[in-house]
Design a protein around this motif. Structure first.
Motif, mmCIF file in Angstrom:
data_model
loop_
_atom_site.group_PDB
_atom_site.id
_atom_site.type_symbol
_atom_site.label_atom_id
_atom_site.label_comp_id
_atom_site.label_asym_id
_atom_site.label_seq_id
_atom_site.Cartn_x
_atom_site.Cartn_y
_atom_site.Cartn_z
ATOM 1 N N LEU A 1 16.718 13.013 -16.878
ATOM 2 C CA LEU A 1 17.251 13.844 -15.805
ATOM 3 C C LEU A 1 16.159 13.838 -14.621
ATOM 4 C CD1 LEU A 1 18.293 17.129 -18.028
ATOM 5 C CD2 LEU A 1 19.673 15.397 -16.849
ATOM 6 N N GLU A 2 16.764 14.026 -13.604
ATOM 7 C CA GLU A 2 15.720 13.853 -12.180
ATOM 8 C C GLU A 2 15.949 15.270 -11.700
ATOM 9 O OE1 GLU A 2 15.894 9.966 -10.169
ATOM 10 O OE2 GLU A 2 17.435 10.060 -11.600
ATOM 11 N N VAL A 3 15.308 16.317 -11.796
ATOM 12 C CA VAL A 3 15.476 17.534 -11.450
ATOM 13 C C VAL A 3 14.861 17.769 -10.070
ATOM 14 C CG1 VAL A 3 15.162 19.990 -11.906
ATOM 15 C CG2 VAL A 3 15.792 18.550 -13.500
ATOM 16 N N CYS B 1 24.541 5.014 -15.688
ATOM 17 C CA CYS B 1 24.894 5.524 -14.317
ATOM 18 C C CYS B 1 24.459 6.867 -14.044
ATOM 19 C CB CYS B 1 26.469 5.906 -14.546
ATOM 20 S SG CYS B 1 27.409 4.388 -14.831
ATOM 21 N N GLU B 2 24.317 7.110 -12.744
ATOM 22 C CA GLU B 2 23.382 8.303 -12.620
ATOM 23 C C GLU B 2 24.441 9.418 -11.807
ATOM 24 O OE1 GLU B 2 20.394 7.699 -9.804
ATOM 25 O OE2 GLU B 2 19.769 9.797 -9.317
ATOM 26 N N ILE B 3 24.606 10.662 -12.243
ATOM 27 C CA ILE B 3 25.482 11.784 -11.758
ATOM 28 C C ILE B 3 24.545 12.401 -10.984
ATOM 29 C CG2 ILE B 3 27.277 13.322 -12.264
ATOM 30 C CD1 ILE B 3 27.015 11.736 -15.336
ATOM 31 N N SER C 1 28.048 2.337 -5.053
ATOM 32 C CA SER C 1 27.024 1.414 -6.062
ATOM 33 C C SER C 1 25.507 1.793 -6.050
ATOM 34 C CB SER C 1 27.177 0.069 -5.269
ATOM 35 O OG SER C 1 26.680 -0.059 -4.253
ATOM 36 N N LYS C 2 24.987 1.739 -6.894
ATOM 37 C CA LYS C 2 23.643 2.233 -6.936
ATOM 38 C C LYS C 2 22.589 1.516 -5.866
ATOM 39 C CE LYS C 2 19.540 3.475 -8.985
ATOM 40 N NZ LYS C 2 19.210 4.831 -8.713
ATOM 41 N N GLU C 3 21.851 2.381 -5.319
ATOM 42 C CA GLU C 3 20.830 1.746 -4.374
ATOM 43 C C GLU C 3 19.653 1.612 -5.039
ATOM 44 O OE1 GLU C 3 20.309 5.715 -4.919
ATOM 45 O OE2 GLU C 3 22.224 4.875 -4.173
HETATM 46 MG MG MG Z 1 17.158 8.482 -9.051
#
Ligand code: MG
Ligand code: ADP
Length: 484
Positions: A19-21, A221-223, A272-274
């Motif tokens: 997680l990135e908070v 994947c990043e939500i 798409s992911k940067e």
């Molecule tokens: Mg990130």
């Protein structure tokens, strides 16, 4: 611990989450300007030239924001980096007038740490913290205020954020929820972020992948920007199931940024992911590196409040209450303070039972909060004293408590007005027992022929005859004696 897995037609899958908070810093002013960092306010009233990205404006670091990041790092048992540096993260968006975000990329202010979480079955687990860095928040674009135009509110632009990145140590929706709750609790105790997810002051980017047990990590994947703990938990599950389906149907999960739609309970692709190089990071030329003195960090450390884990252990030790009850009581600092004021000089277990039992129930029922409690700590303390000195028994105490909630009167007044004092006069108790036994000759006969369960019936009848005021121990004793 029962580990969490998902079943597909090719067998068992494990879920991997990091997680990135983004936690908004509690401070008077913004990270690099003197504009107010307060939530709300009329649109575009908390905006300086710096926040609006005017050319030639120079950012000035807010020392309090730096202190807040250091406090948070210490609370996360993390390494504080005495040298850190700001970088420009370049991207174009209407709510980012500078055209770049000032962030920390290569040299964050806080390094590795850990958060202790507790699962429902009591298992303790540690989730690694990779880093915490300082950065600016963006403004808010609103697309629903005008039929054909989007509008921008820059009040939030430039407010200080702490981005707290976890290791991919989380293995289930439950662990994700426990981690976020614990992180929020620590931030609130520290006073560094209010943790209010509805107002957006704490937001989570949820990275999810799946793998067969024992395998190396697969693509994630990043939500983005999930704004409640419940939604994070749902999003983990929905995204994991989607990925399992992709893998099992012979496809490949591609790294991308997705959005969670709570109304549909599913995630959908956003872009798409940067990669880092897409942002053309470079050292922020308008700011010097941030160099902290160890003494200053030590002073901040010495001033830290007692954190929830320590408080919980102390409550168990000092007040003799269970680890579970202590956990409930320290969940919020205000509840812990309420409990501690109540328990000081009293029976800690009795106090814990009342707070977690009748008091919490009354709080829920009346919709009140610990800050504006249904009964004051003084009133509840007086009630406990009346129980302890045997002025009233436990059952009457519950009646008194309900009346305290309803009328706001002090317990002694209620007890005196209603003649609720406990009867300890053994003569009066014996008399009541004699009457009850005389009125129930058939039940007495049944009891004597071996129906032991009737004992409780006699005690109940005596209590009833005494309007609940009999001392329970003495009533029990008298019934036993007279039944022979
Ligand atoms: Mg990130
Ligand atoms: P970026 O900066 O590109 O978002 P990071 O390497 O900093 O990438 O990782 C961001 C987050 O993704 C971290 O919280 C990390 O724990 C998590 N993460 C990394 N790899 C995986 C993976 N395979 N599955 C799930 N989460 C992962």
């Amino acid at each position: 611990m029962a580990s969490y897995t998902l079943e597909g037609h090719t067998g068992t899958w494990e879920v991997v989450v990091g997680l990135e908070v983004h936690a908004q810093i509690i401070s008077k002013s913004k990270l690099f300007s003197g504009a107010s960092a307060a939530y709300g306010g009329a649109p575009n009233t908390h905006v300086s030239f710096i926040d609006a990205g005017f050319p030639g404006m120079l950012p000035v670091i807010n020392k309090e924001c730096v202190a807040q990041a250091v406090r948070t790092g210490l609370g996360l048992r993390a390494r504080i980096n005495l040298f850190s540096r700001f970088d420009r993260k370049n991207y174009f968006y209407a709510d980012l007038p500078q055209g770049y975000q000032i962030s920390q990329f290569a040299h964050p202010i806080v390094g590795t740490g850990e958060v202790e979480i507790e699962l429902q079955d009591g298992t303790i687990k540690y989730i690694g913290i990779t880093r915490l860095h300082l950065e600016q928040d963006a403004g808010k674009s609103m697309h629903d205020q005008h039929p054909s135009k989007s509008v921008i509110d820059l009040n939030r632009a430039g407010v200080g954020l702490m981005e707290i990145v976890s290791e991919p140590d989380i293995r289930s929706p439950e662990e994700a929820g426990a981690y976020l709750r614990k992180l929020r609790q620590i931030l609130r105790y520290l006073g560094t972020c209010d943790g209010n997810m509805e107002e957006g002051s704490m937001r989570a980017d949820v990275n999810v992948s799946v793998r067969k047990p024992g395998e190396a990590f697969r693509t994630r994947c990043e939500i983005k920007n999930v704004n409640s703990i419940r939604f994070v938990m749902h999003a983990v599950e929905a995204e994991a199931m989607r990925q399992i389906e992709v893998w099992e149907s012979g496809g490949e999960v591609v790294q991308e940024t997705r959005l969670y739609d709570p109304s549909k309970g599913e995630t959908r692709s956003m872009r798409s992911k940067e990669d880092a190089h897409d942002y053309r990071y470079f050292p922020e030329p308008d700011l010097l590196p941030l160099i902290l003195e160890q003494d200053w960090v030590d002073d901040l450390k010495a001033m830290l409040p007692e954190l929830p884990d320590e408080k919980r252990a102390r409550f168990c030790q000092e007040y003799g209450i269970s680890y579970y009850d202590a956990g409930v009581l320290v969940a919020e600092q205000a509840t812990a303070d309420f409990y501690e004021t109540l328990a000081k000089g009293r029976d800690g277990k009795l106090a814990a039972n009342w707070v977690t039992g009748d008091f919490f129930a009354a709080m829920n029922r009346t919709g009140k909060s610990i800050e504006n409690p249904p009964v004051s700590v003084e009133a509840l303390g007086q009630l406990l004293d009346l129980i302890t000195d045997t002025t009233i028994n436990g059952r009457i105490a519950k009646t008194v408590f309900e009346e305290m909630v309803e009328t706001g009167k002090m317990p002694t007044a209620i007890v005196d007005e209603n003649g609720m004092r406990q009867v300890t006069d053994t003569g009066a108790i014996d008399e009541a027992v004699t009457k009850v036994l005389a009125n129930n000759p058939d039940k007495v006969a049944e009891y004597k022929s071996g129906k032991d369960k009737l004992f409780g019936f006699f005690v109940g009848q005596v209590m009833k005859a005494m309007q609940g005021k009999g001392n329970p121990a003495l009533v029990n004793e008298a019934v036993r004696k007279q039944l022979g």
